[in-house]
Design an enzyme around this catalytic site. Structure first.
Site, PDB file in Angstrom:
ATOM      1  N   LYS A  77     -24.512  20.386  14.576  1.00  0.00           N
ATOM      2  CA  LYS A  77     -23.547  21.480  14.397  1.00  0.00           C
ATOM      3  C   LYS A  77     -22.148  20.881  14.360  1.00  0.00           C
ATOM      4  CE  LYS A  77     -21.357  25.356  16.931  1.00  0.00           C
ATOM      5  NZ  LYS A  77     -21.417  26.305  18.073  1.00  0.00           N
ATOM      6  N   ASP A 114     -13.782  26.462  16.675  1.00  0.00           N
ATOM      7  CA  ASP A 114     -14.458  27.755  16.799  1.00  0.00           C
ATOM      8  C   ASP A 114     -13.546  28.763  17.484  1.00  0.00           C
ATOM      9  OD1 ASP A 114     -16.206  29.858  17.037  1.00  0.00           O
ATOM     10  OD2 ASP A 114     -17.487  28.913  18.563  1.00  0.00           O
ATOM     11  N   LYS A 127     -12.392  34.813  20.249  1.00  0.00           N
ATOM     12  CA  LYS A 127     -12.513  34.411  21.652  1.00  0.00           C
ATOM     13  C   LYS A 127     -11.212  34.719  22.388  1.00  0.00           C
ATOM     14  CE  LYS A 127     -15.630  30.424  20.958  1.00  0.00           C
ATOM     15  NZ  LYS A 127     -16.744  30.905  21.787  1.00  0.00           N
ATOM     16  N   ASP A 135     -16.379  21.703  19.327  1.00  0.00           N
ATOM     17  CA  ASP A 135     -17.564  22.426  18.849  1.00  0.00           C
ATOM     18  C   ASP A 135     -18.244  21.705  17.673  1.00  0.00           C
ATOM     19  OD1 ASP A 135     -19.245  24.534  19.407  1.00  0.00           O
ATOM     20  OD2 ASP A 135     -18.247  25.927  18.037  1.00  0.00           O
ATOM     21  N   ASP A 180     -18.955  35.084  16.441  1.00  0.00           N
ATOM     22  CA  ASP A 180     -18.814  33.945  17.350  1.00  0.00           C
ATOM     23  C   ASP A 180     -20.155  33.240  17.590  1.00  0.00           C
ATOM     24  OD1 ASP A 180     -17.559  32.147  18.989  1.00  0.00           O
ATOM     25  OD2 ASP A 180     -17.374  33.508  20.698  1.00  0.00           O
ATOM     26  N   GLU A 188     -21.855  31.528  15.599  1.00  0.00           N
ATOM     27  CA  GLU A 188     -21.781  30.931  14.267  1.00  0.00           C
ATOM     28  C   GLU A 188     -22.580  29.636  14.138  1.00  0.00           C
ATOM     29  OE1 GLU A 188     -19.735  30.267  16.613  1.00  0.00           O
ATOM     30  OE2 GLU A 188     -19.540  28.101  16.419  1.00  0.00           O
ATOM     31  N   ARG A 199     -25.545  28.799  15.064  1.00  0.00           N
ATOM     32  CA  ARG A 199     -26.929  29.006  14.608  1.00  0.00           C
ATOM     33  C   ARG A 199     -26.979  29.312  13.117  1.00  0.00           C
ATOM     34  NH1 ARG A 199     -27.569  33.707  18.981  1.00  0.00           N
ATOM     35  NH2 ARG A 199     -26.061  32.307  19.969  1.00  0.00           N
TER      36      ARG A 199
HETATM   37  N1  BES Z   1     -19.299  27.114  20.493  1.00  0.00           N
HETATM   38  C1  BES Z   1     -19.752  28.200  21.283  1.00  0.00           C
HETATM   39  C2  BES Z   1     -20.547  27.778  22.517  1.00  0.00           C
HETATM   40  C3  BES Z   1     -19.847  26.908  23.532  1.00  0.00           C
HETATM   41  C4  BES Z   1     -19.405  27.461  24.714  1.00  0.00           C
HETATM   42  C5  BES Z   1     -19.696  25.569  23.346  1.00  0.00           C
HETATM   43  C6  BES Z   1     -18.802  26.678  25.666  1.00  0.00           C
HETATM   44  C7  BES Z   1     -19.085  24.773  24.301  1.00  0.00           C
HETATM   45  C8  BES Z   1     -18.647  25.332  25.476  1.00  0.00           C
HETATM   46  C9  BES Z   1     -20.632  29.122  20.443  1.00  0.00           C
HETATM   47  O1  BES Z   1     -20.341  29.152  19.090  1.00  0.00           O
HETATM   48  C10 BES Z   1     -20.433  30.505  20.955  1.00  0.00           C
HETATM   49  O2  BES Z   1     -19.358  31.001  20.812  1.00  0.00           O
HETATM   50  N2  BES Z   1     -21.475  31.094  21.520  1.00  0.00           N
HETATM   51  C11 BES Z   1     -21.408  32.395  22.038  1.00  0.00           C
HETATM   52  C12 BES Z   1     -22.633  33.140  21.579  1.00  0.00           C
HETATM   53  C13 BES Z   1     -22.585  34.606  21.845  1.00  0.00           C
HETATM   54  C14 BES Z   1     -21.550  35.259  20.957  1.00  0.00           C
HETATM   55  C15 BES Z   1     -23.949  35.184  21.576  1.00  0.00           C
HETATM   56  C16 BES Z   1     -21.369  32.281  23.556  1.00  0.00           C
HETATM   57  O3  BES Z   1     -22.013  31.397  24.100  1.00  0.00           O
HETATM   58  O4  BES Z   1     -20.672  33.071  24.185  1.00  0.00           O
HETATM   59 ZN    ZN Z   2     -19.437  27.485  18.308  1.00  0.00          ZN
HETATM   60 MN    MN Z   3     -18.851  30.567  18.613  1.00  0.00          MN
END
Ligand code: BES
Ligand code: ZN
Ligand code: MN
Length: 518
Positions: free
Chosen positions: A283, A288, A295, A306, A365, A367, A369
């Site tokens: 990824k 992000d 966010k 990210d 967010d 994204e 996946r």
């Molecule tokens: N890049 C983030 C996940 C992340 C969180 C990476 C903390 C490193 C440190 C990912 O894209 C994300 O935003 N995930 C969301 C998913 C949710 C919207 C279902 C999350 O984990 O809150």
């Molecule tokens: Zn992300």
């Molecule tokens: Mn995200």
């Protein structure tokens, strides 16, 4: 920092490090030095709390009649516990103990240790790896740093009877550390410097080592039907990219036996005789913001990392090519920037992935996946890999579950997971298996499309993995969620605070142990 191995006995001058095992048991070099210095090492130990435990060290000033400046007693713990990973941790702590004291050159005396699974040469090589890993610094943007704040150590010499063996063992490991450092550099760079095109250029630079690299732009990805990946990048002023790296260390992928083995084997689960490459997919979200599902601003700067999954795959390819690994490996990284804008994808949008499956984007967010869905499909479709492993800073939920001490691994193949767990223990990059299952898959059903990109709040890392699994056919696959592992806020034994490079050594070891021609 220059690392060398010598067979010379203890030096007459300068700074020397000698080992002490738990219970104040001096190693032979320490005994010799103590005798030469009139017993001051034993006296210094007895006058302190130093026991030789693995997290202890004691600096002793040499007496006036000696040309030595200082002797550092390095606590080694118990000999039986000193495996490769522990020796690397020891080397890291050694570097931490001597790097900032003003000394430029330090000699370390390494002896064979009773009960230790490693020989003296192996011990020296692994300690050197740990010391070099710990010496990493990302300081290119610090233009006003005072010299007294910088580490002074420039050369570390390991003195040991088996010095030739140590140097031979260290050679390929040094190349692996080069890969780790590349990953750390890429992950540390801010997102105005590293964005999809510049990260693709970093992959392209591996051509100098003999890696074959192709970079696909938006037009080419559109032709392939990568609607999931492209949807994430469409709000950014930076063009999305897909970089495809191939290392042909075992000859051509179209080598003998492949077609024969593949028929009726549909890609073959891991451990089959199938001759496809090992594939790594990363990824690479270079920043992000969350997109329209934006966010909160506090801590958002962290989302520069990210792209750590992609950074790890690129560093791994460098490590494998650097040490000329006898294996065929493919690395594919999906590179996008997730931004909110007038062209950004909206919650509720439905995109069609390269696999043909449609996805309702409930939350922009989630994204990573979406990027991996197309990158995984592409990799499997084009290369028919023997095993496919993806790395991603995919979910905050994995940080809640495992913190920053284990990466979460999801796999459809017990043998592949077992191999990963073995490699993880050997290099000290821990993994923890997480479950997959139909029950969890239900959470991503959509009324409007084949699936939606988020579940409810429950089991967030697992539903993310279930989503990925829908883009994996009959290939042995593992997904490593490194959201808690890619960055550390405090310095560790072999990792200075910042980008960790987690995964490069783990996957290099996996390859070396299980997939490389001997
Ligand atoms: N890049 C983030 C996940 C992340 C969180 C990476 C903390 C490193 C440190 C990912 O894209 C994300 O935003 N995930 C969301 C998913 C949710 C919207 C279902 C999350 O984990 O809150
Ligand atoms: Zn992300
Ligand atoms: Mn995200």
């Amino acid at each position: 920092m220059k690392i060398s191995f010598t067979s010379a006995a203890l030096p007459e001058a300068g700074v020397v490090v000698v080992g002490v095992l738990d219970g104040r048991a001096l190693t032979p070099s320490a005994v010799a030095l103590d005798d030469r210095l009139g017993g001051i090492l034993r006296r210094a130990m007895e006058a302190s709390r130093f026991q030789g435990k693995k997290d202890q060290s004691l600096a002793v000033v040499a007496p006036g009649n000696s040309r030595l400046d200082r002797v550092v007693l390095l606590g080694m713990g118990e000999g039986k516990d000193l495996n490769g990973a522990a020796a690397e941790a020891l080397g890291g702590r050694l570097h931490g103990a001597v790097s900032g004291n003003g000394d430029k050159e330090v000699t370390v005396a390494v002896d064979g240790v009773d009960g230790c699974p490693l020989s003296a040469g192996e011990l020296a090589a692994h300690m050197a790896v740990g010391a070099r890993l710990r010496s990493y610094r990302f300081d290119k943007y610090r233009t006003k740093e005072k010299p007294e704040d910088k580490p002074t150590l420039t050369a570390l010499a390991f003195g040991c009877e088996e010095s030739e063996r140590a140097a031979a063992l260290y050679g390929p490991l040094d190349k692996v550390v080069d890969g780790v450092f590349l990953t750390r550099n890429l992950v540390s760079e801010p997102s105005n410097i590293i964005y999809p095109e510049t990260l693709a250029a970093e992959a392209k630079a591996l051509e100098a080592l003999g890696v074959e690299v192709e970079v696909l732009d938006v037009k080419e990805m559109r032709k392939l039907g990568m609607g999931a990946l492209l949807g994430v990048g469409q709000g950014s002023a930076r063009e999305s990219q897909l970089a495809v790296m191939q290392w042909h260390g075992a000859g051509s992928h179209k080598g003998k036996g492949k077609d024969k083995d593949k028929k009726g084997d549909k890609g073959g689960k891991d451990g089959s005789a199938a001759a496809g490459p090992i594939a790594f997919v990363g990824k690479g979200v270079t920043f992000d913001t969350g997109g329209i599902s934006i966010k909160p601003s506090a801590g958002m700067e962290e989302m520069k990392y990210d792209m750590a999954g992609a950074g790890t795959v690129i560093g791994l390819m460098k490590a494998l090519a650097g040490r000329r690994a006898k294996v065929n490996v493919v690395g594919v990284v999906g590179l996008v920037e997730n931004m909110p804008s007038g062209t950004a994808q909206r919650p509720g949008d439905i995109v069609t992935s390269m696999s043909g499956q449609t996805i309702e984007v409930i939350n922009t967010d989630a994204e990573g996946r979406l990027v991996l869905a197309d990158a995984l499909w592409y990799t499997q479709d084009r290369f028919k890999p023997r095993a496919m492993i993806d790395l991603a800073t995919l979910t905050g939920a994995i940080v809640i579950a495992l913190g920053s001490h284990h990466a979460g691994v999801f796999s459809n193949d017990d043998a592949l997971f077992g191999r990963l767990a073995g490699a993880a223990a050997a290099v000290g990059e821990p993994v923890w298996r997480m479950p997959l299952g139909e029950e969890y898959d239900k959470a991503i059903k959509s009324d409007a499309a084949d699936m939606k990109n988020v579940g409810n709040r429950a089991a967030g890392s697992i539903t993310a993995a279930q989503f990925l699994q829908r883009f994996v056919k009959d290939t042995a696959w593992a997904h490593i969620d490194i959201a808690g592992m890619a960055w550390t806020k405090e310095t560790r034994d072999v990792i200075p605070k910042g980008a960790t490079g987690y995964g490069v050594r783990l996957l290099d070891r996996l390859i070396a142990e299980h997939y490389e021609e001997k």
